[in-house]
Design an enzyme around this catalytic site. Structure first.
Site, PDB file in Angstrom:
ATOM      1  N   GLY A  61       0.834  -1.193   0.000  1.00  0.00           N
ATOM      2  CA  GLY A  61       0.000   0.000   0.000  1.00  0.00           C
ATOM      3  C   GLY A  61       0.868   1.242   0.000  1.00  0.00           C
ATOM      4  O   GLY A  61       2.041   1.174   0.348  1.00  0.00           O
ATOM      5  N   CYS A  88       5.125  -6.317   1.816  1.00  0.00           N
ATOM      6  CA  CYS A  88       5.484  -4.905   1.743  1.00  0.00           C
ATOM      7  C   CYS A  88       4.762  -4.085   2.828  1.00  0.00           C
ATOM      8  O   CYS A  88       5.051  -4.293   3.998  1.00  0.00           O
ATOM      9  CB  CYS A  88       5.224  -4.375   0.345  1.00  0.00           C
ATOM     10  SG  CYS A  88       6.293  -2.988  -0.030  1.00  0.00           S
ATOM     11  N   TYR A  89       3.820  -3.231   2.454  1.00  0.00           N
ATOM     12  CA  TYR A  89       3.105  -2.497   3.505  1.00  0.00           C
ATOM     13  C   TYR A  89       2.537  -3.466   4.529  1.00  0.00           C
ATOM     14  O   TYR A  89       2.605  -3.225   5.746  1.00  0.00           O
ATOM     15  CB  TYR A  89       1.963  -1.657   2.904  1.00  0.00           C
ATOM     16  CG  TYR A  89       1.239  -0.800   3.921  1.00  0.00           C
ATOM     17  CD1 TYR A  89       1.774   0.417   4.315  1.00  0.00           C
ATOM     18  CD2 TYR A  89       0.047  -1.229   4.506  1.00  0.00           C
ATOM     19  CE1 TYR A  89       1.125   1.207   5.262  1.00  0.00           C
ATOM     20  CE2 TYR A  89      -0.609  -0.444   5.453  1.00  0.00           C
ATOM     21  CZ  TYR A  89      -0.061   0.772   5.826  1.00  0.00           C
ATOM     22  OH  TYR A  89      -0.690   1.549   6.758  1.00  0.00           O
ATOM     23  N   HIS A 175       7.794  -8.047  -3.347  1.00  0.00           N
ATOM     24  CA  HIS A 175       6.510  -8.435  -3.943  1.00  0.00           C
ATOM     25  C   HIS A 175       6.612  -9.775  -4.685  1.00  0.00           C
ATOM     26  O   HIS A 175       7.023  -9.798  -5.835  1.00  0.00           O
ATOM     27  CB  HIS A 175       6.055  -7.357  -4.928  1.00  0.00           C
ATOM     28  CG  HIS A 175       5.630  -6.093  -4.275  1.00  0.00           C
ATOM     29  ND1 HIS A 175       4.354  -5.904  -3.790  1.00  0.00           N
ATOM     30  CD2 HIS A 175       6.301  -4.951  -4.014  1.00  0.00           C
ATOM     31  CE1 HIS A 175       4.249  -4.701  -3.268  1.00  0.00           C
ATOM     32  NE2 HIS A 175       5.423  -4.096  -3.381  1.00  0.00           N
ATOM     33  N   GLU A 177       4.279 -11.485  -5.882  1.00  0.00           N
ATOM     34  CA  GLU A 177       3.228 -11.628  -6.897  1.00  0.00           C
ATOM     35  C   GLU A 177       3.641 -11.092  -8.258  1.00  0.00           C
ATOM     36  O   GLU A 177       3.057 -11.424  -9.280  1.00  0.00           O
ATOM     37  CB  GLU A 177       1.948 -10.926  -6.420  1.00  0.00           C
ATOM     38  CG  GLU A 177       2.004  -9.396  -6.352  1.00  0.00           C
ATOM     39  CD  GLU A 177       2.620  -8.846  -5.060  1.00  0.00           C
ATOM     40  OE1 GLU A 177       3.341  -9.590  -4.382  1.00  0.00           O
ATOM     41  OE2 GLU A 177       2.381  -7.666  -4.748  1.00  0.00           O
ATOM     42  N   SER A 229     -21.540 -10.084 -26.933  1.00  0.00           N
ATOM     43  CA  SER A 229     -20.773  -9.099 -27.701  1.00  0.00           C
ATOM     44  C   SER A 229     -19.799  -9.775 -28.653  1.00  0.00           C
ATOM     45  O   SER A 229     -19.273  -9.158 -29.557  1.00  0.00           O
ATOM     46  CB  SER A 229     -20.001  -8.193 -26.746  1.00  0.00           C
ATOM     47  OG  SER A 229     -18.928  -8.931 -26.167  1.00  0.00           O
ATOM     48  N   GLY A 230     -19.536 -11.047 -28.394  1.00  0.00           N
ATOM     49  CA  GLY A 230     -18.511 -11.711 -29.188  1.00  0.00           C
ATOM     50  C   GLY A 230     -17.165 -11.689 -28.493  1.00  0.00           C
ATOM     51  O   GLY A 230     -16.219 -12.327 -28.916  1.00  0.00           O
ATOM     52  N   GLY A 231     -17.069 -10.941 -27.402  1.00  0.00           N
ATOM     53  CA  GLY A 231     -15.850 -10.934 -26.600  1.00  0.00           C
ATOM     54  C   GLY A 231     -15.765 -12.206 -25.761  1.00  0.00           C
ATOM     55  O   GLY A 231     -16.694 -13.022 -25.741  1.00  0.00           O
ATOM     56  N   VAL A 232     -14.648 -12.341 -25.064  1.00  0.00           N
ATOM     57  CA  VAL A 232     -14.396 -13.575 -24.322  1.00  0.00           C
ATOM     58  C   VAL A 232     -15.433 -13.783 -23.204  1.00  0.00           C
ATOM     59  O   VAL A 232     -16.025 -14.863 -23.086  1.00  0.00           O
ATOM     60  CB  VAL A 232     -12.980 -13.564 -23.706  1.00  0.00           C
ATOM     61  CG1 VAL A 232     -12.709 -14.847 -22.947  1.00  0.00           C
ATOM     62  CG2 VAL A 232     -11.930 -13.352 -24.788  1.00  0.00           C
ATOM     63  N   ASP A 233     -15.667 -12.759 -22.411  1.00  0.00           N
ATOM     64  CA  ASP A 233     -16.504 -12.931 -21.225  1.00  0.00           C
ATOM     65  C   ASP A 233     -17.942 -13.326 -21.576  1.00  0.00           C
ATOM     66  O   ASP A 233     -18.479 -14.296 -21.042  1.00  0.00           O
ATOM     67  CB  ASP A 233     -16.525 -11.653 -20.369  1.00  0.00           C
ATOM     68  CG  ASP A 233     -15.119 -11.229 -19.960  1.00  0.00           C
ATOM     69  OD1 ASP A 233     -14.206 -12.074 -20.029  1.00  0.00           O
ATOM     70  OD2 ASP A 233     -14.941 -10.065 -19.576  1.00  0.00           O
ATOM     71  N   SER A 234     -18.561 -12.561 -22.476  1.00  0.00           N
ATOM     72  CA  SER A 234     -19.961 -12.887 -22.766  1.00  0.00           C
ATOM     73  C   SER A 234     -20.053 -14.216 -23.514  1.00  0.00           C
ATOM     74  O   SER A 234     -21.027 -14.955 -23.361  1.00  0.00           O
ATOM     75  CB  SER A 234     -20.656 -11.756 -23.520  1.00  0.00           C
ATOM     76  OG  SER A 234     -20.100 -11.561 -24.794  1.00  0.00           O
ATOM     77  N   SER A 235     -19.030 -14.562 -24.291  1.00  0.00           N
ATOM     78  CA  SER A 235     -19.062 -15.850 -24.995  1.00  0.00           C
ATOM     79  C   SER A 235     -18.984 -17.014 -24.012  1.00  0.00           C
ATOM     80  O   SER A 235     -19.701 -18.006 -24.150  1.00  0.00           O
ATOM     81  CB  SER A 235     -17.906 -15.956 -25.989  1.00  0.00           C
ATOM     82  OG  SER A 235     -18.033 -14.973 -26.983  1.00  0.00           O
ATOM     83  N   LYS A 376      -9.705 -13.244 -15.561  1.00  0.00           N
ATOM     84  CA  LYS A 376      -9.737 -13.447 -17.016  1.00  0.00           C
ATOM     85  C   LYS A 376      -9.117 -14.781 -17.454  1.00  0.00           C
ATOM     86  O   LYS A 376      -9.680 -15.486 -18.290  1.00  0.00           O
ATOM     87  CB  LYS A 376      -8.982 -12.296 -17.690  1.00  0.00           C
ATOM     88  CG  LYS A 376      -9.212 -12.191 -19.171  1.00  0.00           C
ATOM     89  CD  LYS A 376     -10.519 -11.501 -19.419  1.00  0.00           C
ATOM     90  CE  LYS A 376     -10.769 -11.223 -20.894  1.00  0.00           C
ATOM     91  NZ  LYS A 376     -11.963 -10.356 -21.016  1.00  0.00           N
TER      92      LYS A 376
HETATM   93  N1  GLN Z   1       4.413   2.668   1.535  1.00  0.00           N
HETATM   94  C1  GLN Z   1       5.304   1.674   2.034  1.00  0.00           C
HETATM   95  C2  GLN Z   1       6.758   2.011   1.714  1.00  0.00           C
HETATM   96  O1  GLN Z   1       7.014   2.954   1.020  1.00  0.00           O
HETATM   97  C3  GLN Z   1       4.940   0.330   1.442  1.00  0.00           C
HETATM   98  C4  GLN Z   1       5.202   0.272  -0.027  1.00  0.00           C
HETATM   99  C5  GLN Z   1       4.545  -0.920  -0.682  1.00  0.00           C
HETATM  100  O2  GLN Z   1       3.699  -1.570  -0.107  1.00  0.00           O
HETATM  101  N2  GLN Z   1       4.884  -1.140  -1.946  1.00  0.00           N
HETATM  102  O3  GLN Z   1       7.654   1.351   2.177  1.00  0.00           O
END
Ligand code: GLN
Length: 520
Positions: A61, A88-89, A175, A177, A229-235, A376
């Site tokens: 965050g 992180c945060y 991170h 992810e 619509s022909g897009g993925v989701d509605s199809s 998705k």
């Molecule tokens: N704001 C916090 C920092 O600057 C956390 C950052 C983050 O979660 N990417 O360290």
């Protein structure tokens, strides 16, 4: 196990503190075959307890956790006996709340950083001792909370990870992810499958099976109407509903004449009379209507508006012919829900057309959104599971207003033909070069520029086509893709030779920001 049980049996919860990559956290968890949902940090702890999650992940965050009014959570969260992973945060907050120290870092880290990890930690099992991780922080944990041991560090960050294995509490500064964290997926896998003990029951085939059962139960012998619509989701929604309730489903497909080349016919081939699906398929050829409405209109927002309103009008006319239905189906997917503020925290940023804004012109009792829980990539997997052709399932993102916003300036039938043909050539050559799965998104657009050229010894005064190709790692930003020069040259010469009305081809190098992916 019914669908509801399936969604809750092994649930990991992401608590959102406003970070950029929160949807990505949930997606990665699901890639470990563990169902995962995102909730705001404002969610009551009783609600969290009631869900009985197998694990909890706290996201990153923008705030500093030691500041007044910074997003926080009750300390009790760490006393539930449920494993918690702070990112992180989230990591900083965990340390801060449990008595560690967080402050402004003397050296901020941003980008790919070498991290030394303790591989005896359950979180880092099978991870290399030195591994590249994605960092993005101004604050740092200068001292881990009592009872925690430090399990990773970098040159500038003494506590890149800390843990209290006995209480199954883990904090990591980087991170996992983000794909730049090379072994991040492994770490998340270690957390959800190892530490939390999830068996990995979230699979698309059982999702389809259970959804079919649930839709049948809900719909009974009622009638369902879906705008295709022909897009993925509605199809995929159409495929799923058809599997569940057959011709109790009516799909209205509005061909607004702004689809990619042959796309209307392709949708009809899949869902129409000769396709393999049991449903009522109505195709409305509204091309002429749209072109008439768009004549002389050049302002992008105005174009978007006209296209959207006309869609509603056409759909409304068809719905009137059908009469009252019991359910109106929509292809809403999980990111739509989260972005509309019904789920996570990053929420409030934009409202989504698929959520909340129910059309009030169709006579129906209830709304049904069978893909509401899916990301998705999961929608695509479900689509393949349902027998929808790969070509349709892996269709590139396509804006609602279609080619209307890939034609700069006024939209005419002639310009639509030009951009359709140029785009088809571009896509064909990209596929031929084997680049169709490696480039994020690519398409041709028609600029409003005409210039002088010479063809067959004669002067031409024709349009310029712009080619766009972008790659994106996390959907927030995009970079122009490095399409090989030889490929671009083939595309250029084919477009100029085969598409009447074009005498020049440009390649767009702009990244996002400052550009957007689409032109209008
Ligand atoms: N704001 C916090 C920092 O600057 C956390 C950052 C983050 O979660 N990417 O360290």
């Amino acid at each position: 196990m019914d669908r509801k049980e399936m969604l809750s049996a092994e649930k990991v919860i992401v608590i959102d503190f406003g970070g950029q990559y929160n949807q990505l956290v949930a997606r990665r968890v699901r890639e470990c075959n563990v169902y995962c949902e995102i909730y705001s940090y404002k969610t009551d702890i009783e609600q969290i307890k009631a869900m009985n999650p197998k694990g909890i992940i706290l996201t990153g965050g923008p705030n500093s956790c030691y500041e007044e009014n910074a997003p926080t959570y009750q300390k009790e969260l760490f006393e539930l006996g449920i494993p918690v992973l702070g990112l992180c945060y989230g990591a900083q907050l965990m340390m801060f709340l449990l008595g560690g120290r967080v402050e402004k870092a003397p050296v901020r880290e941003y980008g790919k950083i070498q991290v030394a990890v303790d591989t005896s930690s359950a979180l880092f099992s099978d991870v290399s001792e030195t591994t590249v991780c994605w960092m993005s922080h101004n604050d740092y944990i200068s001292q881990a909370a009592p009872g925690f041991t430090v399990s990773a560090h970098t040159a500038d960050c003494p506590v890149a990870a800390a843990e209290c294995a006995a209480k199954r509490l883990y904090a990591i500064q980087f991170h996992p992810e983000v794909l730049h964290t090379v072994e991040g997926t492994k770490m998340l896998y270690n957390f959800v499958r190892g530490v939390c003990g999830c068996a990995g029951t979230w699979k698309m085939d059982s999702f389809v099976e259970e959804s079919v059962r649930q839709i049948r139960e809900k719909v009974g012998d009622g009638k369902v109407l879906l705008a295709l619509s022909g897009g993925v989701d509605s199809s995929v929604a159409a495929g799923l509903l058809s599997r569940a309730i057959g011709n109790q489903l009516t799909c209205v497909f509005v061909d607004h004449g702004l689809l990619r080349k042959d796309e209307g016919d392709e949708v009809e081939a899949v869902f129409g009379r000769d396709g393999g699906f049991d449903l009522n398929f109505i195709r409305v050829n509204a091309q002429k209507r749209y072109y008439a409405k768009l004549a002389g209109v050049t302002e992008p927002e105005r174009k978007r508006k006209i296209i959207g309103e006309e869609f509603i009008r056409v759909f409304e006319e068809e719905a009137k012919k059908i009469g009252a239905v019991d359910f109106l189906a929509q292809g809403t997917i999980y990111p739509d829900v989260v972005e509309s503020g019904l789920g996570g925290e990053s929420a409030v940023i934009k409202s989504h057309h698929n959520v909340g804004g129910l059309p009030d012109f169709v006579d129906f009792k209830e709304i049904i959104e069978p893909l509401r829980d899916l990301f998705k990539d999961e929608v695509r997997k479900a689509g393949l599971e349902l027998g929808i052709p790969e070509k349709l399932v892996y269709r590139q993102p396509f804006p609602g207003p279609g080619l209307g916003i890939r034609i700069i300036g006024e939209v005419t039938a002639e310009k639509v033909r030009i951009v359709q043909d140029a785009d088809a050539i571009y896509r064909e050559e990209i596929a031929k070069a084997g680049l169709d799965r490696s480039i994020g998104q690519y398409f041709a657009a028609l600029t409003n520029m005409r210039s002088v050229g010479v063809m067959g010894d004669e002067r031409t005064y024709d349009y310029a086509v712009a080619l766009r190709a972008v790659n994106t790692v996390d959907f927030m930003t995009a970079e122009s893709a490095q399409v090989p020069w030889e490929v671009l040259q083939v595309v250029m010469s084919r477009i100029i030779n085969e598409v009447r009305g074009v005498n020049r081809v440009f390649y767009d190098l702009t990244s996002k920001p400052p550009g957007t992916i689409e032109f209008e």
